[in-house]
Scaffold this active site. Sequence first.
Site, mmCIF file in Angstrom:
data_model
loop_
_atom_site.group_PDB
_atom_site.id
_atom_site.type_symbol
_atom_site.label_atom_id
_atom_site.label_comp_id
_atom_site.label_asym_id
_atom_site.label_seq_id
_atom_site.Cartn_x
_atom_site.Cartn_y
_atom_site.Cartn_z
ATOM 1 N N ASP A 263 43.620 41.958 50.621
ATOM 2 C CA ASP A 263 43.878 40.609 51.081
ATOM 3 C C ASP A 263 43.349 40.510 52.523
ATOM 4 O OD1 ASP A 263 46.675 38.328 50.523
ATOM 5 O OD2 ASP A 263 44.701 38.026 51.420
HETATM 6 C C1 GLC Z 1 45.162 34.736 52.205
HETATM 7 C C2 GLC Z 1 46.040 34.866 50.981
HETATM 8 C C3 GLC Z 1 45.278 35.124 49.710
HETATM 9 C C4 GLC Z 1 43.934 34.437 49.777
HETATM 10 C C5 GLC Z 1 43.121 35.108 50.876
HETATM 11 C C6 GLC Z 1 41.727 34.491 51.044
HETATM 12 O O1 GLC Z 1 45.753 35.358 53.295
HETATM 13 O O2 GLC Z 1 47.107 35.803 51.031
HETATM 14 O O3 GLC Z 1 46.081 34.641 48.634
HETATM 15 O O4 GLC Z 1 43.272 34.559 48.529
HETATM 16 O O5 GLC Z 1 43.803 35.079 52.119
HETATM 17 O O6 GLC Z 1 41.838 33.166 51.459
#
Ligand code: GLC
Length: 735
Positions: A263
């Site tokens: 993430d």
């Molecule tokens: C965010 C979220 C995740 C998302 C990613 C990219 O922090 O936790 O769900 O897909 O970043 O935007």
Amino acid sequence: MDHKKLEALLHDMSLKEKIGQVFQISGQLLVEDAAAMGPMQEMGVTKEDLALAGTVLGVTGAERIQNIQKEYMEQHPHHIPLIFMLDVINGYRTVYPIPLAQGASFQPELSKECARMAAREAAAAGLHVTFSPMTDLVRDARWGRVMESTGEDVYLNGLFAKAMTQGYQGDGLAGAETLGACVKHFAGYGAPDAGRDYNTVQLTERTFREYYLPAYQAAVDAKVALVMTSFNTVNDIPATVNKTLMRDILRKEMGFDGVLISDFGAIGETIAHGLSSDRADAARRALEAGVDIDMMSGAYPEKLEQLIREGQVKEELLDEAVMRILELKNKLGLFENPYKGADAEKEEQVILCPENRALARKAAEQSFVLLKNDGDFLPLKKEEKIAFIGPYVNRKQLLGGWSFLGDAADTVTVEEAAREMASDWSITFAQGCQVLDPETRLVGFGNDQETCGSPDDQQALWEEACDAAREADKVVLFLGEHFLQTGEAASRGVLELPQVQQRLLEEISSINPQVAVVLFNGRPLDLRLVNEHSQAILEAWMPGTEGGPALVRVLTGGSEPVGRLPMSFPYCVGQVPVHYDEFPTGRPYHEPDQNRFLSKYLDIPNRPLYPFGYGLGYTAFAVSKVRLDKQEMTADETITASVTVQNVGHRTGTDVIQLYLHDVSASVVRPVKQLKGYQRVTLEPGQETQVSFEISEEMLRFYTADGTWASEPGVFEVMIGESSAVEQKAEFLLR
Ligand code: GLC
């Protein structure tokens, strides 16, 4: 490209090129002179790193993506194409209801259609991968990201995870109208202590495996292309560097062989967790745990080369990760066609086309849950004088917190829809107040702060609403959270509507008690005040681009609300986390037992205000007692459980008949009931039908005391009803 050529390509790549592939950059680093920007220095990323990156987050637009892809491949030593990824969560530009609302439809096949539509729009705009489905099981309404989940039930979440994955990926990742799906957040992110986002997760092994893992498994079984790591710890080790979780459970046990992406910044955050000692340590641990792509922490491009050259990390681990990324690019067909579905003309045609709007409207209609309808207050009648009042009467922001690809300007408001669809009805409109209290400050992705206007403006809105209520036979109040009050980093300790809206509800209902409330929210709320001051309550969630027309059709009786709660609505925040599939405890409390020494509260009930699976329609149904075709079964037999369902109301309606099972005595305690199936039935007034479920031994399996996944002989209770509150039961014996 065949696998041998991929191997030859990998063999030919320099170490720097390979490290580039495992790094994802965000679009703004690509298109602006990012060197001058903070992010690159902070991340220790050089221009060379950028030039070699393997994937991009957050760029859309067919022409823009084609230009970036062309420029990038021309300068890349082996001309390897980029993958473009982004969060297409509940629609690309045509936005349909948030996932929690989709869960309320109890129609995974509808979500599959919506995912297909989203993929069609996003692929035309050049995207290759979406970071969806999010299938974290959720039981705590304080956590803002419940809006991204399909709810508290393990069985239902599995159905939606599979359907959404299939919807995005269609009949092949190389298709011009498909997206690679990425199931997230692996794993257990939906259970943060105290409902506080990014907080610690503490789950027993059995709870983790039996409740939190199955929906991810459903996505893996549906061949999901990617998995995203979660920010939280699992067994006190951050998931992103948790080798047991990623290599032993995800890859070996669950059989996932796709790309594992961290993430946003999660690799670097393992330092803050107090696990990794520094960025080099974080990079090493993540690669050893099998994380293939570093999303924007920069630890991989900054540290891997030195770690490998100094022999602190095996290059084979890097090669393994790069090969999985090359294979994904190959499955997406990018070596043959680096532009995949990008097509500016098609983008223009498909985005917000009438059929997409129609599907978004249908999905919204099917997601609404009627929680209360005293005296058949709804549907409204044409001969009634009606006032639509509240901050959501004329509000376009109905899209939810993960819909930044949508444009609220595309939304048809409730007022606009009513003026068009019910132009010959007697309906007046008054905003009454703003969504938020004046002192509330919310930070979003942009500068979303809304002004509340001057005190005079607010007074004028208020008086206009009171006058409208005075003149009307019935009032419908459209109230709700601000979209930034749910979603990521939006945990709340108080689950009520903003104070100003509560005051409006009290004032209006004191003027005219004939009030229905329509709610726009991304999480279960504390609805005690709403319940006290209304005759009817319709849960509309964040319904998307076509939420307005969908609501007008349902409120005026053009269609009926058919949704059922995918997540319990607590009596108050003190009950949270609350979920229907709880354990009985040694001192189960059954209202209104006055014995003090039972598992209950002194000051609130145990029951949620509205339970999982609950929802009303515009007619009523009678469900008979459960009948079993036999009283016992062996493991290789099945039992058929049936009920008779009759429409005892005055109009055609749909009900969701739900099957729950309870293992009365086992080697570990078992939930008081678990959803094991459901059937939607539509009946004319007076019509009745048999609804039958086949119960197999497989449905009775669980993680036994010795950790095996098996059933155990003994007595089981069968409950079939219209929600998880069903109590009438029949018993059978598993021999
Ligand atoms: C965010 C979220 C995740 C998302 C990613 C990219 O922090 O936790 O769900 O897909 O970043 O935007």
